[in-house]
Design an enzyme around this catalytic site. Structure first.
Site, PDB file in Angstrom:
ATOM      1  N   ASP A  51      47.109  11.163  50.998  1.00 35.69           N
ATOM      2  CA  ASP A  51      45.887  10.682  51.660  1.00 35.69           C
ATOM      3  C   ASP A  51      44.943  11.828  52.040  1.00 35.69           C
ATOM      4  OD1 ASP A  51      46.725   8.094  51.432  1.00 35.69           O
ATOM      5  OD2 ASP A  51      47.653   8.023  53.413  1.00 35.69           O
ATOM      6  N   ARG A  79      39.288   7.404  44.584  1.00 36.84           N
ATOM      7  CA  ARG A  79      38.957   8.590  45.391  1.00 36.84           C
ATOM      8  C   ARG A  79      38.631   9.822  44.548  1.00 36.84           C
ATOM      9  NH1 ARG A  79      43.184   7.527  50.455  1.00 36.84           N
ATOM     10  NH2 ARG A  79      41.748   6.139  51.551  1.00 36.84           N
TER      11      ARG A  79
HETATM   12  C1  S3P Z   1      51.417   4.463  53.059  1.00 32.66           C
HETATM   13  C2  S3P Z   1      51.761   4.983  51.848  1.00 32.66           C
HETATM   14  C3  S3P Z   1      50.816   5.630  50.932  1.00 32.66           C
HETATM   15  C4  S3P Z   1      49.528   6.005  51.616  1.00 32.66           C
HETATM   16  C5  S3P Z   1      49.012   4.909  52.500  1.00 32.66           C
HETATM   17  C6  S3P Z   1      50.040   4.556  53.570  1.00 32.66           C
HETATM   18  C7  S3P Z   1      52.443   3.822  53.903  1.00 32.66           C
HETATM   19  O1  S3P Z   1      50.525   4.744  49.877  1.00 32.66           O
HETATM   20  O2  S3P Z   1      48.547   6.340  50.664  1.00 32.66           O
HETATM   21  O3  S3P Z   1      47.823   5.303  53.141  1.00 32.66           O
HETATM   22  O4  S3P Z   1      52.205   3.630  55.104  1.00 32.66           O
HETATM   23  O5  S3P Z   1      53.507   3.488  53.365  1.00 32.66           O
HETATM   24  P1  S3P Z   1      51.459   4.691  48.546  1.00 32.66           P
HETATM   25  O6  S3P Z   1      52.796   4.344  48.966  1.00 32.66           O
HETATM   26  O7  S3P Z   1      50.859   3.623  47.694  1.00 32.66           O
HETATM   27  O8  S3P Z   1      51.323   6.052  47.935  1.00 32.66           O
END
Ligand code: S3P
Length: 448
Positions: free
Chosen positions: A335, A366
């Protein structure tokens, strides 16, 4: 302190944030706290709702995403107190006891809510659920969770292309060992949550380790969890019983990242970001900034309710160097790539970001959005299918830019604007409220 060179213009639907640094330059000073961790906030609300007894949450993020999670679980019978309170109380209704909601569940902009909740709903027998979200959610891939849940026996219907809105007929599922093609905590957590109500071992193996907040919190709530960091595997042994717990949510390192980069690129800055979660599955941003030779140090490292926490100090002025960001580092800073792209613009040399095609299916694409918006400000960036090549050292010039309704883009562009000459206006800046409702206030507070 002079008046902050920042104005927020609000129309009926959108806000624009205008930033015009004085010709004499500015610096960033002070001690600040960032809002609660978004990932941990979602999980505390969800596990609290599924547990027996009361869960008390301190430091919950009051952003739009956790508000969506709370709304969904309230609609299924959990009693969740006012989210504005210092201590949020969740009266759980016990695993397997969610009520069938009388209307469509709406997750707003939140990918974590829809994907984690899908595992919970699919494993609740004899209930029917429908789920939707905003335009961004309705274009984000759900196959990554639908497919493994179907392997467990789930009944899920989707719009063509396996997109939301979704419909789910809950039923008893069987445990599986899922080899995930993605290092994704949302996929891993969805499957582990579905495994809670099965009979036996549900394992997820990932190609690289993603954030482990689900494993930590499930264990704290009494579930039997095994992890093997060597093979990047996590197992839940069902059927589980969850018991309500006190949860202390640390500050979100993904929100702290904006100030760490801001402090690093604005000369003369000295910022202390207090109470930041430094779970090793999330600290890729610190590793990347260290590789770029930013002056960042950890103070008062401690453990709070099962998560490591520290105060993080950044001092501006150290010349940044380009670096490569790729491989297993990517899930540890997934992120933070938009704000790292801003750091790279001010670093000497060519920063290469690779293995990051996942960024194309976040709240916005992004990679494309950061490239186009920073190029408008004068940056030199080449977009690649799975990353960006950023040639640092070109001065940025203020411009009209757009968040594409993505919270992390809005905040990243605001930080870039602090080190640009002239006026930058960030359109649709209200998106920041998804994860950081008082971002602009904090920015105003630290500008000297
Ligand atoms: C998250 C996992 C991430 C992240 C998202 C929050 C989570 O996504 O980008 O902002 O809380 O499990 P991905 O698991 O799709 O990479």
């Amino acid at each position: 302190m002079q008046t902050a060179p920042i104005t927020l213009t609000m129309t009926e639907h959108h806000h624009s944030l205008t930033i015009c640094p004085p010709m004499s330059g500015l610096s960033l000073q002070g001690e600040i706290r960032v809002p609660g961790d978004k990932s941990i906030s979602h999980r505390a609300l969800m596990l609290g709702a599924l547990a027996q007894g009361e869960t008390q949450i301190q430091g919950l993020l009051l952003g739009e995403d956790p508000v969506s999670t709370a709304g969904c679980f309230r609609a299924m019978g959990a009693k969740i107190s006012d989210l504005n309170a210092q201590l949020v109380r969740v009266e759980g209704i016990g695993l397997g006891n969610l009520l069938e909601p009388g209307d469509v569940l709406n997750v707003g902009n939140s990918g974590t809510t829809i994907r984690l909740m899908l595992g919970i709903l699919a494993s609740h027998p004899e209930r029917f659920f429908t789920i939707t979200g905003d335009r961004s959610i309705r274009s984000r891939p759900m196959r990554r969770v639908i497919q493994p849940l179907q392997q467990m026996g789930a009944s899920i219907w989707s719009r063509s292309g396996e997109l939301a809105p979704l419909a789910v007929q809950g039923r008893a599922l069987k445990p599986i060992h899922y080899q995930s093609p993605l290092a994704s905590a949302q996929v891993k957590s969805c499957i582990l949550l579905a495994g809670l109500l099965t009979n036996g071992r549900t394992t997820v193996t990932e190609p690289a380790l993603s954030r482990d907040h689900s494993e930590r919190m499930l264990r704290a709530f009494g579930a039997e969890i095994e992890v093997d960091p060597e093979t990047c595997s996590a197992t839940v042994i069902g059927p589980a019983t969850l018991r309500g717990q006190p949860v202390v949510v640390p500050g979100d390192i993904s929100s702290a990242a904006f100030w760490l980069v801001a402090g690093a690129i604005v000369p003369g800055s000295n910022l202390l970001v207090q109470n930041v979660g430094i779970n090793p599955t999330r600290t890729g941003i610190l590793d990347a900034l260290a590789a770029m030779q930013a002056d960042i140090s950890l103070e008062n490292v401690r453990e709070v309710a099962g998560e490591p926490v520290a105060d993080v100090r950044v001092r501006g002025g150290a010349p940044l160097k380009a670096c490569e960001i790729s491989g297993d580092l990517i899930p540890r800073l997934i992120d933070e790539i938009p704000i790292l792209a801003v750091a790279a613009v001010f670093a000497t040399g060519i920063t290469v970001i690779r293995d990051a095609s996942e960024l194309r299916v976040k709240e916005s694409d992004r990679l494309a959005v950061m490239a186009t918006q920073l190029i408008r400000m004068g940056a030199t960036i080449t977009e690649m299918p799975d990353g960006l090549e950023i040639t640092g050292g070109t001065a940025l010039v203020g411009a009209d830019v757009d968040s594409h309704t993505d919270h992390r883009i809005a905040m990243s562009l605001a930080i870039a604007a602090l080190n640009a000459t002239g006026t930058t206006t960030i359109h649709r800046a209200e998106a920041a409220a998804v994860s950081y409702p008082n971002f602009t206030e904090t920015l105003q507070q630290i500008i000297v």
